[in-house]
Write an enzyme that holds these catalytic residues in place. Structure first.
Site, PDB file in Angstrom:
ATOM      1  N   HIS A  32      -2.760  -0.734  17.907  1.00  0.00           N
ATOM      2  CA  HIS A  32      -3.195  -1.391  16.668  1.00  0.00           C
ATOM      3  C   HIS A  32      -3.093  -2.903  16.704  1.00  0.00           C
ATOM      4  CE1 HIS A  32      -3.535   2.656  15.147  1.00  0.00           C
ATOM      5  NE2 HIS A  32      -4.547   2.089  14.536  1.00  0.00           N
ATOM      6  N   ARG A  84      -9.752   0.127   6.830  1.00  0.00           N
ATOM      7  CA  ARG A  84      -8.479   0.805   7.108  1.00  0.00           C
ATOM      8  C   ARG A  84      -7.461   0.399   6.042  1.00  0.00           C
ATOM      9  NH1 ARG A  84      -9.985  -0.498  12.907  1.00  0.00           N
ATOM     10  NH2 ARG A  84      -9.815   1.452  14.087  1.00  0.00           N
ATOM     11  N   ARG A  87     -11.313   4.188   3.865  1.00  0.00           N
ATOM     12  CA  ARG A  87     -10.619   5.347   4.409  1.00  0.00           C
ATOM     13  C   ARG A  87      -9.255   5.426   3.743  1.00  0.00           C
ATOM     14  NH1 ARG A  87      -9.208   5.665  10.668  1.00  0.00           N
ATOM     15  NH2 ARG A  87      -7.700   4.062  10.080  1.00  0.00           N
ATOM     16  N   GLU A 128     -12.024  13.195  13.991  1.00  0.00           N
ATOM     17  CA  GLU A 128     -11.083  12.709  15.016  1.00  0.00           C
ATOM     18  C   GLU A 128     -10.381  13.859  15.728  1.00  0.00           C
ATOM     19  OE1 GLU A 128      -9.060   8.828  13.255  1.00  0.00           O
ATOM     20  OE2 GLU A 128      -9.302  10.382  11.746  1.00  0.00           O
ATOM     21  N   ASN A 187     -11.444   6.809  18.893  1.00  0.00           N
ATOM     22  CA  ASN A 187     -10.125   6.493  19.481  1.00  0.00           C
ATOM     23  C   ASN A 187      -9.250   7.742  19.486  1.00  0.00           C
ATOM     24  OD1 ASN A 187     -11.078   3.886  19.363  1.00  0.00           O
ATOM     25  ND2 ASN A 187      -9.925   3.355  17.524  1.00  0.00           N
ATOM     26  N   ASP A 188      -9.154   8.377  18.325  1.00  0.00           N
ATOM     27  CA  ASP A 188      -8.328   9.581  18.259  1.00  0.00           C
ATOM     28  C   ASP A 188      -9.043  10.780  18.867  1.00  0.00           C
ATOM     29  OD1 ASP A 188      -5.757   8.991  17.193  1.00  0.00           O
ATOM     30  OD2 ASP A 188      -6.719   8.479  15.289  1.00  0.00           O
ATOM     31  N   ARG A 242      -3.369   7.667  23.401  1.00  0.00           N
ATOM     32  CA  ARG A 242      -4.127   6.413  23.393  1.00  0.00           C
ATOM     33  C   ARG A 242      -3.236   5.198  23.603  1.00  0.00           C
ATOM     34  NH1 ARG A 242      -6.335   6.049  17.147  1.00  0.00           N
ATOM     35  NH2 ARG A 242      -6.097   3.810  17.177  1.00  0.00           N
ATOM     36  N   CYS A 267     -16.979   4.932  14.513  1.00  0.00           N
ATOM     37  CA  CYS A 267     -16.260   3.705  14.156  1.00  0.00           C
ATOM     38  C   CYS A 267     -15.060   3.428  15.062  1.00  0.00           C
ATOM     39  CB  CYS A 267     -15.821   3.749  12.694  1.00  0.00           C
ATOM     40  SG  CYS A 267     -14.660   5.080  12.357  1.00  0.00           S
TER      41      CYS A 267
END
Ligand code: PEP
Ligand code: MG
Length: 756
Positions: free
Chosen positions: A370, A477, A513, A612, A635-636, A646, A683
């Protein structure tokens, strides 16, 4: 030859003499001259010389006793040339009974050294960098003992500090030093956030400058060491016992190792030896640390290197305990700051002044961490996995962060700086060109329109909506507001943020989200249970459904912020349709309540889900009737698809989203949703990389949401792409057994004039 016994007075007396020299009121050159006399005397050597590095990696004789005085400031050797040059290049001592028969011996007639046979030289190292060489010579052929080498190394360390701190000679006289072998000035890493920066190093946890080097009282220093060790140990115990740390997992292992090292008798004994040799406790820790760094540079085994670098960290902590300093501390940032750290959390990054922060270099870190996501949002280049970087740099060093090629340049030469300044200017011109293209449509050469949205999470992101020309915010986010705060954001704070986001977006759509907390997204003020596998744990919508109060609270804030405008809500980490329906029904209840109390409902409400978790991909037909849109969180999704954490640096290059497996899987998802009439976007970080974005469009995606800095480059790629050609080629690649299609796709782009 029989070795001469060690001078019984030993290094303690020598260090005391050195201190007296330092305290005496004489010009620097005289101090240096006296210093070599004192060392020669103590070591029973006929020659003692100090060579220091000048610009251009030249070692210059700065002081000597025994060699001819007229050679001082005249005799020069390149790093790597002659025995002295070899010591500097290798960053390691040399001990020779017959120096002149060594193949690398370089005779310098002006020194008159031909009568001396034996030579022992040690590098003068500071911060992993060789500042010079300290050498003793004798007429007789003799090998110096291990104790003598040790003693000379201790003296060299003290010298390094005196030279480096400018106490002994004017800093303008010497160069910042050269790197010994194994410390290359250019180091490779992994790009975490793209970009280029030139700046000065700020160490995230600055190494403390040890100023008191020579002890006055050995007994007092030994007691100080014991006290510092016990406070270090108890601070490690506290860390271990802190409620928010699990009893298993990486952090536990690391801390356990730290605890083990802190109790390691070998390490502590070496430090005690240093004190017995006349150093202060902190200087003795540093002395052992210098040895350790030299060893680190030579070790290839990643496990051992990691352990040695833990020990390096521990030494820093111990020095801080000895000097009574808190961890960290406020520092004045240079105008162009490059932060160097072992690792950095997203909130720690935000602690730095945005106006001065140019780049970040981490010894650890992965592209989907992150901190990388936040850095991208801020447009700050980050390179991760730059091994050993913390030990190699000193605060204030000039450094170049090239996060386009994932390279770090330490103390670059002026040519390299010029080159990068040119590259920065070029990037600026390209950015200006993107800004010019801002209002051009994202349409491919064969007329396919692509939705280009941006990801956001903080107010700082909002201006990018207009300066990139993004079509909207494809992923907001909301957890970032929680992650950067020190207290729980109340209803009003949440409502205000969402409202400002909608204000800034105007007519452009924003997808909010709901909270995605857990795993690597740590919210400091929320108590969470300990979990063995947090990435597979109680996170995101799982928390939202089990403890609906938090989710309801947020949905209320969202509805209040909307005030009659359109609202798009998306749930994270949904694993099956029932979870989506449960979350959706909480939202619908909140909407009813909102209307019941007389508030204005949203103009239109879209409710979507992130995709995800692979399981949801096999329930799309059941999902389609209930969902308004789907956004693929690659990503997930990739971490679960490939069973590859990750955040684990060892797996970064292990799997590729451009593999037949991943692309076929994504194609199946996109085809199914499009057939069902559900709008689908992606995304994850892949959307913002040009080759990846090209492939995603190739398998059928028509909407992408990415970090703001990627909108320009991805649009340029789109405007030069023929989708039909790409798609027919890509479909022939999907059945291949290849690990990755990256090279083939890059070649396609090159051959077809696609701008990557
Ligand atoms: C993802 O998983 O791809 C995603 C966009 O969510 P995050 O990176 O915030 O987990
Ligand atoms: Mg995710």
């Amino acid at each position: 030859m029989a070795p001469t016994p060690v001078n019984p007075a030993g290094p303690r007396l020598l260090l005391r003499r050195m201190r007296e020299v330092m305290a005496s009121p004489q010009p620097p050159q005289e101090k240096l001259d006296q210093m070599v006399r004192v060392i020669a005397n103590n070591m029973v050597a006929e020659v003692c010389s100090i060579y220091l590095v000048r610009a251009g990696d030249i070692l210059e004789l700065f002081a000597t006793v025994g060699l001819k005085a007229e050679a001082v400031h005249k005799t020069n050797l390149r790093v790597g040339e002659g025995l002295i040059g070899e010591i500097a290049a290798r960053g390691a001592p040399l001990n020779l009974a017959d120096a002149q028969s060594h193949p690398n011996f370089a005779y310098r007639p002006e020194t008159g050294e031909d009568i001396y046979h034996s030579l022992m030289g040690v590098p003068v190292i500071r911060g992993g960098r060789v500042l010079g060489v300290l050498a003793v010579q004798n007429v007789t052929q003799r090998l110096y003992t291990e104790e003598e080498t040790e003693a000379l190394q201790t003296v060299a360390m003290v010298l390094a500090e005196l030279v480096g701190s400018g106490e002994l000679i004017d800093p303008s006289e010497v160069h910042e030093g050269t790197f010994a072998q194994g410390h290359p000035p250019k180091i490779d890493g992994v790009t975490m956030a793209e970009g280029i920066a030139i700046g000065q190093v700020v160490l995230h946890e600055p190494r403390v400058q040890v100023t008191r080097l020579i002890a006055e009282d050995e007994a007092i220093e030994l007691v100080r060491l014991d006290e510092a060790l016990s406070s270090l140990r108890s601070s490690l115990d506290n860390l271990l016992e802190r409620a928010d740390l699990g009893i298993e997992g990486d952090h536990f292992d690391v801390l356990e190792t730290y605890r083990m090292f802190a109790n390691d008798r070998g390490w502590v004994e070496k430090i005690r030896d240093g004190i017995r040799g006349g150093l202060t406790a902190e200087a003795a820790v540093q002395r052992v640390q210098v040895d350790n760094r030299v060893r680190m540079a030579k070790i290839n085994d990643p496990y051992l290197r990691e352990r040695l670098s833990d020990l390096d960290d521990l030494a820093n902590r111990l020095i801080r305990h000895l000097m009574g300093l808190d961890q960290g501390g406020v520092i004045d940032l240079p105008e162009q700051t490059v932060v160097v750290a072992r690792n950095l959390g997203p909130t720690e990054l935000l602690d730095y002044d945005r106006a001065r922060l140019r780049g970040v270099i981490l010894a650890e870190g992965t592209p989907s961490a992150h901190v990388a996501i936040i850095a991208k949002a801020l447009g700050i280049p980050v390179i991760g996995q730059v091994e050993g970087i913390v030990g190699l740099v000193d605060p204030g060093d000039q450094i170049i962060v090239d996060a386009m090629t994932a390279q770090v340049f330490l103390l670059p030469t002026q040519d390299v700086v010029d080159l990068y300044e040119e590259a920065l200017a070029l990037r600026e011109r390209r950015r200006a060109a993107y800004a010019e293209h801002r209002d051009l449509p994202a349409i491919t050469k064969d007329g396919v329109e692509i939705g280009l949205h941006m990801n956001a999470g903080l107010l700082v992101d909002l201006p990018h909506l207009s300066d990139t020309g993004a079509h909207g915010i494809g992923l907001f986010r909301t957890e970032f507001q929680f992650m950067v705060g020190s207290t729980f954001p109340r209803h009003e704070a949440q409502r205000e943020l969402y409202s400002r986001v909608l204000d800034a977006a105007g007519d452009k759509p924003v997808v909010f989200r709901t909270l995605d907390i857990g795993s690597d997204k740590v919210v400091p003020f929320l108590e969470r249970p300990k979990e063995e596998n947090p990435a597979l744990g109680w996170r995101a919508i799982r928390m939202g459904l089990d403890r609906p109060a938090l989710l309801r609270y947020q949905l209320r804030a969202l509805l209040a912020a909307t005030a009659g405008r359109d609202l798009r809500v998306m749930f994270p980490l949904v694993s099956d349709v029932s979870e989506f329906l449960a979350a959706r029904s909480i939202l619908e209840k909140e909407l009813k309540r909102h209307v019941r109390v007389g508030r204005e409902p949203p103009g239109r409400l879209w409710v979507g889900t992130m995709l995800e978790v692979p399981a949801l991909a096999w329930q799309l037909d059941a999902l389609i009737p209930h969902v308004d849109f789907v956004s693929i969180g690659s990503n997930d999704l990739m971490q679960y698809l490939f069973a590859a954490d990750r955040g684990n640096t060892m797996l970064t290059d292990r799997y590729d989203i451009l593999s037949p497996a991943a692309l076929s899987f994504l194609r199946m998802i996109v085809d199914t949703l499009q057939r069902g009439g559900v709008s689908v976007s992606l995304c994850g970080e892949a959307a913002g990389k040009t080759v990846e974005a090209m492939a995603l469009i190739g398998i059928g995606l028509r909407s992408l949401s990415m970090t703001p800095a990627s909108v320009g480059p991805v649009k340029e790629m789109i405007r030069t792409l023929d989708v039909a050609k790409l798609r027919s080629y890509l479909l022939t690649l999907l059945p291949l057994p290849d690990h990755s299609l990256r090279t083939k796709l890059t070649n396609f782009a090159r051959d077809h004039g696609v701008e990557l």
